[in-house]
Every structure is written in C-alpha cells, then in structure tokens.
Enzyme design. Sequence first.
Site, PDB file in Angstrom:
ATOM      1  N   HIS B  12       0.926  -1.149   0.037  1.00 49.24           N
ATOM      2  CA  HIS B  12       0.076  -0.095  -0.062  1.00 49.24           C
ATOM      3  C   HIS B  12       0.907   1.311   0.118  1.00 49.24           C
ATOM      4  O   HIS B  12       1.283   1.648   1.105  1.00 49.24           O
ATOM      5  CB  HIS B  12      -1.149   0.105   1.226  1.00 49.24           C
ATOM      6  N   HIS B  14       1.545   5.178  -1.698  1.00 50.44           N
ATOM      7  CA  HIS B  14       1.351   6.778  -2.422  1.00 50.44           C
ATOM      8  C   HIS B  14       2.587   6.963  -2.923  1.00 50.44           C
ATOM      9  O   HIS B  14       3.298   7.525  -2.182  1.00 50.44           O
ATOM     10  CB  HIS B  14       0.563   7.577  -1.371  1.00 50.44           C
ATOM     11  N   LEU B  15       2.410   7.310  -4.529  1.00 46.98           N
ATOM     12  CA  LEU B  15       3.872   8.105  -4.946  1.00 46.98           C
ATOM     13  C   LEU B  15       3.552   9.406  -5.574  1.00 46.98           C
ATOM     14  O   LEU B  15       4.508  10.119  -5.842  1.00 46.98           O
ATOM     15  CB  LEU B  15       4.283   7.039  -6.105  1.00 46.98           C
ATOM     16  N   ARG B  16       2.203   9.740  -5.714  1.00 44.09           N
ATOM     17  CA  ARG B  16       1.910  10.882  -6.150  1.00 44.09           C
ATOM     18  C   ARG B  16       2.453  10.952  -7.609  1.00 44.09           C
ATOM     19  O   ARG B  16       2.583  10.050  -8.259  1.00 44.09           O
ATOM     20  CB  ARG B  16       2.365  12.311  -5.432  1.00 44.09           C
ATOM     21  N   ASN B  40      -5.111   7.274  -6.172  1.00 43.61           N
ATOM     22  CA  ASN B  40      -5.943   8.402  -5.913  1.00 43.61           C
ATOM     23  C   ASN B  40      -5.219   9.411  -6.394  1.00 43.61           C
ATOM     24  O   ASN B  40      -5.031  10.308  -5.404  1.00 43.61           O
ATOM     25  CB  ASN B  40      -6.601   8.254  -4.611  1.00 43.61           C
ATOM     26  N   LYS B  94      -8.875  -0.595  -6.444  1.00 38.40           N
ATOM     27  CA  LYS B  94      -8.837   0.205  -4.986  1.00 38.40           C
ATOM     28  C   LYS B  94     -10.225   0.788  -5.059  1.00 38.40           C
ATOM     29  O   LYS B  94     -10.395   1.862  -5.994  1.00 38.40           O
ATOM     30  CB  LYS B  94      -7.664   1.126  -4.909  1.00 38.40           C
ATOM     31  N   HIS B 131     -10.499   0.805   1.104  1.00 43.01           N
ATOM     32  CA  HIS B 131     -10.487   1.991   2.317  1.00 43.01           C
ATOM     33  C   HIS B 131     -11.570   1.959   3.072  1.00 43.01           C
ATOM     34  O   HIS B 131     -12.575   2.379   2.767  1.00 43.01           O
ATOM     35  CB  HIS B 131     -10.192   3.439   1.782  1.00 43.01           C
ATOM     36  N   HIS B 165      -5.009  -0.973   5.243  1.00 40.60           N
ATOM     37  CA  HIS B 165      -4.562  -0.017   6.554  1.00 40.60           C
ATOM     38  C   HIS B 165      -5.659  -0.331   7.938  1.00 40.60           C
ATOM     39  O   HIS B 165      -5.953   0.694   8.362  1.00 40.60           O
ATOM     40  CB  HIS B 165      -4.132   1.362   6.417  1.00 40.60           C
ATOM     41  N   ASP B 237       1.195   2.478   3.583  1.00 43.18           N
ATOM     42  CA  ASP B 237       0.410   3.696   3.111  1.00 43.18           C
ATOM     43  C   ASP B 237       1.313   4.992   3.454  1.00 43.18           C
ATOM     44  O   ASP B 237       0.706   6.048   3.944  1.00 43.18           O
ATOM     45  CB  ASP B 237      -0.898   3.712   4.375  1.00 43.18           C
ATOM     46  N   HIS B 241       3.572  14.478   2.186  1.00 43.52           N
ATOM     47  CA  HIS B 241       3.075  15.779   1.858  1.00 43.52           C
ATOM     48  C   HIS B 241       3.959  16.844   1.942  1.00 43.52           C
ATOM     49  O   HIS B 241       4.957  16.525   2.853  1.00 43.52           O
ATOM     50  CB  HIS B 241       2.046  16.085   2.847  1.00 43.52           C
ATOM     51  N   ALA B 253      -3.569  14.642   6.051  1.00 43.97           N
ATOM     52  CA  ALA B 253      -3.507  13.419   6.533  1.00 43.97           C
ATOM     53  C   ALA B 253      -2.512  12.380   5.927  1.00 43.97           C
ATOM     54  O   ALA B 253      -2.616  12.292   4.709  1.00 43.97           O
ATOM     55  CB  ALA B 253      -4.725  12.568   6.923  1.00 43.97           C
TER      56      ALA B 253
END
Lengths: 330, 330
Positions: B12, B14-16, B40, B94, B131, B165, B237, B241, B253
């Site tokens: 899980h 997030h790489l943007r 996302n 997802k 999620h 998560h 996860d 940011h 978050a």
Amino acid sequence: MKIKLKSPLDMHLHLREGEMLKLVAPLTAQTFAGAIIMPNLVPPVDNLPRLLAYREEILAATAGEVFEPYMTLFFRNYTREELEAAREHITAIKLYPAGITTNSEGGVKELADAEATLALMEELGIPLLVHGETNGFVMDREREFLSVYEQIATKFPRLKIVMEHITTAHAVDLLDRFENLHATVTAHHLIITLDDVAGGMLNPHLFCKPIAKRPTDRDALLAAALRAHPKLSLGTDSAPHPQHKKECCGCAAGVFTAPITLALMADLFAKHDALDKLQAFVSGNAQQIYGVTPPEKIVTLRDTAMTIPASYGDVIPMWAGKQLGWSVVG
Amino acid sequence: MKIKLKSPLDMHLHLREGEMLKLVAPLTAQTFAGAIIMPNLVPPVDNLPRLLAYREEILAATAGEVFEPYMTLFFRNYTREELEAAREHITAIKLYPAGITTNSEGGVKELADAEATLALMEELGIPLLVHGETNGFVMDREREFLSVYEQIATKFPRLKIVMEHITTAHAVDLLDRFENLHATVTAHHLIITLDDVAGGMLNPHLFCKPIAKRPTDRDALLAAALRAHPKLSLGTDSAPHPQHKKECCGCAAGVFTAPITLALMADLFAKHDALDKLQAFVSGNAQQIYGVTPPEKIVTLRDTAMTIPASYGDVIPMWAGKQLGWSVVG
C-alpha cells in the site's frame, strides 16, 4: 432580537503574564465582569506575594473596564498560616495532577499527600478546582479520573469541589451524585467533538486538554448547559498561545475563545431556543457556587452577524474568519 | 546481529506524480522489491492509458533499482471490455467510499451501484482493495464499515478482498471470519495510538487516515503482525505531503515512512523476539495473497543504530530525528 446579560463571569481563564496578558486580559474584560484566573504560570502562583503582584498586573492591564479577577493559588501543601493569610485574597485553589497539561509539572502526584491541605481548605471554606485527568489513553483520561473526584467528595463532604472543563457524559452524570461536586464547561466543548480536531484535516486551533470527545459527550454537556444545570457554570479555559506555537511540529494545547465567548453562547442558546437560561449559565450559577458577587456590568447582544477576526495580535481565535449569528453590541 | 530480507514488498503505497514522485519513488525502490501503487491521483487513475503512463513515470523515476510497481485502478463502474483489457496490467482495483480520504471525492457512494463491477472482478480474479471507513465519528469509522466488508465478502465469495491499513482489533477479528478477507497494516499503526497524535502535543506528522486508535487496537494489530498472520501483509500507506501542508492551520493526513519502514520493522520485530516472522510479514504473505512473484532483491539489516533524517526533500518522515536500533546496511 436583543438580550442583556448581567455581569457575565468566566470561571476558568488563562491570562499568562507580560505582553500576552496585556493583549488578552482586555479582551476578556471587555465583555466579562469577572473571571477565575488560573495559576499555572512558570513558576506557578503558589504564594501570596506572587498572587498579589499578579492581581496588580491584571488590574493594570484591564484598567478602565469593570472587571474583577478572582485569584487562585496553585495547589501545593500549604500551612494553616498560609491559607488563613491567603483566604481573603483568593476565590479557590487549583489542583493539577502532575504533568497533565500546560505548566503542570509541579502538580500533585499522590492524592494522599494532598489530604492535609484539603482538610484545611474544607475547614476554611476554600473551593478546590481540579484539572481532572489521569495519564491514561487520551480519550479515557477524564473518565478514569472520576473515581478521584468521588474519593475527595466523600472524604471531604463540606469541601466545594469544581470539576474543571468537563468533557464527558460521565462527568455530567457524576455532578448529581455528590452534593459538593460542581463543574465548569468551556464554550468549545459545547460545540465540537474529536471530529472537529482530527476528523477531517487536523485542526490545531481546536486542540485542547482535555481533548474534545464523542458526539454523545458533547450532547450531554450541551443539554446540561442549555437547562442551566445549577451546578454548572461557564469557564472558557480560553488559553492563548502565539501562532507559531500552534502551527508547528508539536502544537500546544489550548483554544482561544475569550473575545467571542458570549456571542458564541448567545448564538448556541438561541439556536436551541434556550436564551432564557443563558443568564444563569454565564453568571447566576457561578455566583451561587463560588459565593461571589461580581461588579455590575451589562452586556448587550443582538442577532446581527459578526465575522470572527482572523487573529488578535499573534493569537488565532477559535473559528477565525467564520461567521456567528450573534454579536456583542454594547 | 544481521538479517537478510528477500524481496520486501509494500502492499500500500502513495507515490503522487511529478516532482514529488521523483523524490519519493526512489526512496521506496531502494529497499523494496515492489509495491502496490495507489491510484488516488487528481484525476484518479481510472483508465488503462493513464495507468500505463503512470507506470512509465514510476519506472523512469526508479530506473537502476530492482523495483516492480504493482498498478491499481481507482474503482468505478468498469465494463467487461475495460477490465479484460486491463487485467494483465493491474494487480488490483482500489475502492474508496466517496470523500473519505485524500483525493477520494470521486469514490463510491452506494455499494449497490458497485455490484456489477464487483461481480466482473470476481469472475476475472481481480482483487478488491478497500479504504474501509464510514463518514461517522472518527474513532468509529473503521468499526462501522466492517459490516460492508461482511456484505461484500458474503455476496462475492470468490472475490479476494483486502481491508487496507486496518487500525482496530475488530478488523483483526474479522480477518478470520471470512475466507476471502485479507488485510494490510501500516508500520505506524503497529506502533502508535491516538496518544501519539493528540495525547501530548498535537503531532501532525503522525496524523493519518484512518487515525491511530486505542492501545488495545494497536496491540491486536501488532500481535497479528508478529505472528505473521497469513492473511495480513505490510502496506505502509506511506504518504508524502510537502512540509507546509503538514505544519499549517489544517494539516493534511498521511505519514511518510517509506525510507525507514524496514528498519522500523526490524527494530520492532527484534524487540518482540519475532524476527523469524518478518520475512512472511514483509513479503511471503503478500506473494500468497496477491499471487505476485516479485523480482529478486536482498535487503540486509543490522542492529546498528541509525538516526531518522530530519527530512527527505520537503517531506518530513515519521519520527524525524529519532534513533532506531536497526538500519539497512545493504
């Protein structure tokens, strides 16, 4: 629509010292006739000379306003002589369990160690104000502390005890179980829950101790306030921190509400059709509970909208920039 | 002491996109052999051309490392043709309930609306990642969502479902009640509780969705990880940011753990005398659950202390500046 509040009182207020005090004390004195002043400075207000000097500092900062600071000592083991000398200068003594909140490192570690002083306070008629939290899990701290209130209330039945800034339905329930238990509640705990602090974006300006709890807790507090429960009074716990201490890696706990509290409360009580209870909640109950007679002061509020300022000096208030349906007009 | 982990996987991540991806993707690829890439983005990765282009962007950013991005589509109602075309390029789809977390505004509003696509996924053997939170009170959102997992698991018994998560003891319990339910757990939810986020100072760098829960929840998650529960795999996860979005009025978050996760896990599993379970938790279970065979990659960790960097570019990691007892040495 218009209402007039007589001598509003804030029974739990942090004014700090120096420049911060000069900024925030007038903001309270503009709309409140008096306030209980918390003693958790660094070092704490735990002796009469310091207390009298602090009172002078507050009076100087609020000169020109009708405003009575009700002074408190920071709880430690005091001698009879100390308490007898302090009696006429104080409204109460504030007890902090050690290390629980801002500047409470010097607080009480074991209740047994406090009993001699509690007995003296009971004898001399000095109310005990308590920050009632354990060191437990953040959502359980107040509930876990309630047994300590029960112990003190039972052991010292003539001691007037105030559970400060209650945040749970459990504390509301306890209020009716002991004759000598009373409570204050903040403006923000009548309105917010943990969802407002951490449910969407994290909001440091609504972060306080005790932390806001569940919707069911907020609803129980609000119901008690709206019927002006006679053992409950408004105590804002308004606590200014400079902006950089709120919007940083580790944000300090405290919500700044002093200048907007009465408008906030009028708005809230009006929405719930309970404006007739507001006078008791913001002054009458406190006069009974603490045995104080505040100076006369009339504050007029009207249902005309106001926008909460973005900041007061370097302090960001609760709901900065938001609109309220009521405002202080005189 | 030294351990060698074979082909660690982050199920899980997030790489943007763009500059942020260029910063964080190599940090994962340095120690992981592969990762499930969350879809996302804005707009979401919900069609094959976008997914393939995103995969190319990731491969370019991780060139020179042994690293397989396991791509996922953002759940919407897909046609059979779309899913058949996508099948060989994706590891899973997802599903986000609408508006629950970062960039989930386009998520699912009603489960009934999703059933045709879920049936196709079941038929084509495409795992569903979820999620799992409602819009309820922040501490209850995951528990409230569990009944939705039960409904999906019952209605689509051959659909492989991953509760992403997980943060509660209730979710751990549910894992054993349905053959087709699996879960990921982050590094930080094995370690922190709400106390770390809001019990002392407010800590935006530990603020994530789902929010960290009670000590009893953390303990249940940790126990499941330490015994390498076969239906549970590591999914960090890790969510970067920029600093200004974390340390501001309203903090976003997400906890950034990618570069320190394996050291963190070795430290944690060593402390609990469970290093023999780490391989399964960080790779073996995932290979079984998702049916993937990651590229070969050996990561060596040793019990020599490391200090977590203050930042990676503009991103502050979990526990910046703190010491860990284990570190990646090769």
